[in-house]
Design an enzyme around this catalytic site. Sequence first.
Site: not given
Length: 513
Positions: A14, A175
């Site tokens: 991420d 997302e």
Amino acid sequence: MKYQNPVIPGYHPDPSICRVGEDFYIVNSTFEYFPGVPIHHSKNLANWELIGHCLTRADQLPLEKCRPSGGIYAPTIRYHDGWFFMTTTNVSCGGNFIIHSRRPDGEWSDPVWVDQGGIDPSLLFDEDGKVYFTSTGNDEKGRSCILICELDPFTGLKYTESRILSYGCGGRYPEGPHLYKIRGKYYLMLAEGGTEYGHMETIQRSDSPYGPFEPCPHNPILSHKEDMRGEIYCTGHADMTEDANGNWWMVCLAVRPCGGKNHRLMLHHLGRETYLAPVVWDENGWPVVGEHGLIDLEMEGELPGEPEKVSLDFADDFTEPEFPLQYNFLRNPKMECYIREPEKKRLLLSGTEITLNEQDTPTWVGVRQMGFVTETTVFVTPLGRREGMRAGLTAFYNNDYHYDLCLKRESGRWNLCLAKHVHDIFAVTAKTELSGEGGIWLKIQSDREIYRFLYSTDGVKWQFLGTGLVVGLCTESTRTMTFTGTYLGMFAENGDAEFADFSIRVKEEEDFF
């Protein structure tokens, strides 16, 4: 200029990136590990140095007994008007929050909490002074969407109610939202398809930060779900930045599969790693990433500086009073159980009754496994003779998946054991009785398929004890959805032990044992 991917290997998922002048900074998720959210610095985008962590205090990062892959999800880093801001989610305690600092390698503020649900928060500082906060969410029917509000990043106070910004571009689980203002347009970039083998990155744009948004005609702009090369999977969850020369770059997560060159598996154990790709803008103002949405282990681009070949090796002789930044602990550690003694060149670990098999805080300290082919060694001396005590090395994924090479006190004698925990099975698979009460050298070797466990009384002649399959520590084979990667670490349970000369060598791929 050619450079190598991943630019930050091992468990670094991420990624989010920002630039300040000629300096670049990346942050990554950390889940149940402490300290939280590592921050790396680079001048050339290809070589990254770990300079600190954003979350270094238990009051910033409460993780008590959080589940594996709970804790800290998907941070975003941004810089504005002399301040660094990092926003993320503690899914185990509190939700979305923002912290700030003048220096990325210094102390960060206490969290300010944001009353907007979901995960993967991000910030956009607009030219008009407004600050937009985006995150994932759900509508009244439970459908996944992206939320937006305006707020004060220093206090978390919302100036507007949260509203639905987008439902994505057709992939499941939209997302990782990042909202940018580029050349007068607002671009909303999303991760879609889930963070597994259907992962991808999409983008859409609008004249307003609130939309409506038009999707890019060549979405997804990044995806390896149809790539047949089998070297990189799961590309997605990306962030973009422009360098001082006007070139654009994307960082994203991806995985390298385990298995041999002729036997690649759709399994990974090193974790989701950080990759870099050049970005160009087409004549219609849409980004083209890498090789039309594909990236490679070796890529070429106009980097802002010449890349260097660097070593991934790690060594600690315990002569410094502080732990090097590469170390992590599980959840909120009891630091009185970790005593560095520089004058004796040793680390004293005080093992409690909490074991590696528990969703808790055992006496454990580890370093991310940064490559497939590694060699880890340490010298361990048990202190005391408490029955049931264990101390040694571990290849550790989480409390349900780990391989331990350790001394164990049994029936008044010391045995060297290879113990494995896979699913709900915890068993000693190899054991040898040791003579005497002194210390012993332990070694873990690894390649893409196997961990090997060895020991020595003199550090020169090594004896083989057993093996463990890499697939036993792979994300896809775990019993719950998990997002981390393998660590190589030291531990003690139910007693004290001294550790000396801890080192991890990361070797070239073809250098198999």
